[in-house]
Write an enzyme that holds these catalytic residues in place. Sequence first.
Site, PDB file in Angstrom:
ATOM      1  N   HIS A  32       0.935  -1.210   0.055  1.00 36.17           N
ATOM      2  CA  HIS A  32       0.009   0.218  -0.154  1.00 36.17           C
ATOM      3  C   HIS A  32       0.733   1.262   0.010  1.00 36.17           C
ATOM      4  O   HIS A  32       0.677   2.400   0.436  1.00 36.17           O
ATOM      5  CB  HIS A  32      -0.878   0.022   1.114  1.00 36.17           C
ATOM      6  CG  HIS A  32      -2.229  -1.202   1.115  1.00 36.17           C
ATOM      7  ND1 HIS A  32      -3.203  -0.762   0.143  1.00 36.17           N
ATOM      8  CD2 HIS A  32      -2.387  -2.202   1.557  1.00 36.17           C
ATOM      9  CE1 HIS A  32      -3.960  -1.815   0.333  1.00 36.17           C
ATOM     10  NE2 HIS A  32      -3.254  -2.753   1.024  1.00 36.17           N
ATOM     11  N   THR A  33       1.922   1.206  -0.657  1.00 39.73           N
ATOM     12  CA  THR A  33       3.058   2.445  -0.592  1.00 39.73           C
ATOM     13  C   THR A  33       3.039   2.697  -2.129  1.00 39.73           C
ATOM     14  O   THR A  33       3.121   3.880  -2.491  1.00 39.73           O
ATOM     15  CB  THR A  33       4.172   1.640  -0.618  1.00 39.73           C
ATOM     16  OG1 THR A  33       4.809   0.659  -1.061  1.00 39.73           O
ATOM     17  CG2 THR A  33       4.520   1.880   1.060  1.00 39.73           C
ATOM     18  N   ALA A 119      -5.615 -14.606  -4.022  1.00 41.47           N
ATOM     19  CA  ALA A 119      -4.519 -14.921  -3.159  1.00 41.47           C
ATOM     20  C   ALA A 119      -3.630 -13.901  -2.930  1.00 41.47           C
ATOM     21  O   ALA A 119      -2.591 -13.865  -2.283  1.00 41.47           O
ATOM     22  CB  ALA A 119      -3.682 -16.409  -3.621  1.00 41.47           C
ATOM     23  N   SER A 123      -3.428 -12.038  -9.886  1.00 41.22           N
ATOM     24  CA  SER A 123      -3.825 -12.638 -11.222  1.00 41.22           C
ATOM     25  C   SER A 123      -4.414 -11.911 -12.225  1.00 41.22           C
ATOM     26  O   SER A 123      -4.285 -12.005 -13.504  1.00 41.22           O
ATOM     27  CB  SER A 123      -5.006 -13.649 -10.942  1.00 41.22           C
ATOM     28  OG  SER A 123      -5.905 -13.194 -10.096  1.00 41.22           O
ATOM     29  N   SER A 124      -5.066 -10.716 -11.940  1.00 46.79           N
ATOM     30  CA  SER A 124      -5.822  -9.543 -13.010  1.00 46.79           C
ATOM     31  C   SER A 124      -4.587  -8.913 -13.596  1.00 46.79           C
ATOM     32  O   SER A 124      -4.621  -8.624 -14.850  1.00 46.79           O
ATOM     33  CB  SER A 124      -6.704  -8.783 -12.243  1.00 46.79           C
ATOM     34  OG  SER A 124      -6.145  -7.901 -10.974  1.00 46.79           O
ATOM     35  N   GLU A 156      -7.889  -1.170 -14.668  1.00 46.92           N
ATOM     36  CA  GLU A 156      -8.307  -1.557 -13.054  1.00 46.92           C
ATOM     37  C   GLU A 156      -9.186  -0.318 -12.691  1.00 46.92           C
ATOM     38  O   GLU A 156     -10.256  -0.537 -12.346  1.00 46.92           O
ATOM     39  CB  GLU A 156      -7.117  -1.785 -12.204  1.00 46.92           C
ATOM     40  CG  GLU A 156      -6.368  -2.999 -12.335  1.00 46.92           C
ATOM     41  CD  GLU A 156      -7.015  -4.326 -11.836  1.00 46.92           C
ATOM     42  OE1 GLU A 156      -8.116  -4.191 -11.118  1.00 46.92           O
ATOM     43  OE2 GLU A 156      -6.473  -5.371 -11.903  1.00 46.92           O
ATOM     44  N   ASP A 168       1.672  -4.068  -9.070  1.00 50.53           N
ATOM     45  CA  ASP A 168       1.303  -5.451  -9.834  1.00 50.53           C
ATOM     46  C   ASP A 168       1.790  -5.405 -11.364  1.00 50.53           C
ATOM     47  O   ASP A 168       2.331  -6.584 -11.896  1.00 50.53           O
ATOM     48  CB  ASP A 168      -0.326  -5.832  -9.487  1.00 50.53           C
ATOM     49  CG  ASP A 168      -0.595  -5.718  -8.248  1.00 50.53           C
ATOM     50  OD1 ASP A 168       0.303  -5.576  -7.409  1.00 50.53           O
ATOM     51  OD2 ASP A 168      -1.701  -5.770  -8.012  1.00 50.53           O
TER      52      ASP A 168
HETATM   53  C1  GLA Z   1      -2.909  -4.428  -4.801  1.00 49.63           C
HETATM   54  C2  GLA Z   1      -2.682  -3.240  -5.654  1.00 49.63           C
HETATM   55  C3  GLA Z   1      -1.346  -2.693  -5.633  1.00 49.63           C
HETATM   56  C4  GLA Z   1      -0.984  -2.398  -4.450  1.00 49.63           C
HETATM   57  C5  GLA Z   1      -0.905  -3.598  -3.318  1.00 49.63           C
HETATM   58  C6  GLA Z   1      -0.793  -3.296  -1.981  1.00 49.63           C
HETATM   59  O1  GLA Z   1      -2.094  -5.704  -5.200  1.00 49.63           O
HETATM   60  O2  GLA Z   1      -3.113  -3.893  -7.050  1.00 49.63           O
HETATM   61  O3  GLA Z   1      -1.203  -1.569  -6.690  1.00 49.63           O
HETATM   62  O4  GLA Z   1      -1.517  -1.291  -3.850  1.00 49.63           O
HETATM   63  O5  GLA Z   1      -2.590  -3.947  -3.542  1.00 49.63           O
HETATM   64  O6  GLA Z   1       0.499  -3.098  -1.694  1.00 49.63           O
END
Ligand code: GLA
Length: 376
Positions: A32-33, A119, A123-124, A156, A168
Amino acid sequence: MKEKVSGKFQELFGEGAILFASPGRINLIGEHTDYNGGFVFPGAVDKGIVAAIRLNGTDKVRAYAYDLGESSEFGLREEDKPAESWACYIFGVCREVQKRGGKIGGFDAVFAGDVPLGAGMSSSAALESTFAFALNDLFNCGIDKFELARIGQATEHNYCGVNCGIMDQFASVFGKKGCLMRLDCRSMEYAYFPFDPKGYKLVLVDSRVKHELVGSPYNDRRASCERVAKVLGQEFLRGATMEQLDAVKEQISEEDYRRARYVIGEERRVLDVCDALEKGDYETVGKRMYETHWGMSKDYEVSCEELDFLAEVAEACGVTGSRIMGGGFGGCTINLVKDELYDHFIAMAKEKFNAKYGHEPQIYDVVISDGSRRLE
Ligand code: GLA
């Protein structure tokens, strides 16, 4: 996966498909950074999406999701959004490519995946990156890799309802075998860190509690951070200190205060982990992982009972580091465990979790792998 995807493509659409693949990801630390302009430390894994694709000369996409046994057909205009939620990822990528000037047409596609859904292994993002990479390649759009990652992220935001950061999609597109990547999500500078901790393993323990980021909780966390950044007069929470946060404590809600406290702490922890890795100091890496876990659980409130339990079992077994991984609200823990403790830890995690929750967690050994690619 390659065989089953090509086989199905032949059956449905005939010869001539080209195969593309993109991975899911792990993240050692820095959760969450990304949407706060901070650092992340992901790596791509050996699980992902494989798609067989062939241009069809029309203005329609015909896609088949092997694992669901479902098909979808849609056009390429904004009003053509398909009904199937999985197809919206592909549709979103098509739209975002076009918004960036990519001239694309219709195609046929079959895809399958082995990233466990929900998980926290993205995956997305694997699905988005596969199609972004493939369309760029097949239609010669000339889009660079960062923009391919942004296409997935924008998909997204604009078509799937999750205001995610860039981690991601970046990890999926830029992944490199044997390397973790540290990305500065403000400057977008990144570096590869060969990761081969002698005497340790990285293993994921999947609670199989379903994680669902679509909907409000993830977006709410992001909104909290943005509110605090605004009060601080900054674009991002990145760079804010605890002193600055304390100085505005009266102007923000108690909940937003705790959200920001977690993010500020997490920024420090990622940098500590980078230093520790350079020195081969895995004990410090592990300590920071536990701190992240409890920060995510108590301050950021994105954990759940099952994941807290798994982190506690890990700690009781003497595991070096353990924490919830990814967006949260379910999914898995990532664990840094000494080779000699591995078997014992896995046995205990399965036994204790099963006794308490009535099912065993799933175990995945982490194999750090390459990013988006065209397969031979
Ligand atoms: C999900 C989001 C990412 C990130 C993480 C937490 O995977 O898609 O952008 O914020 O949560 O680190």
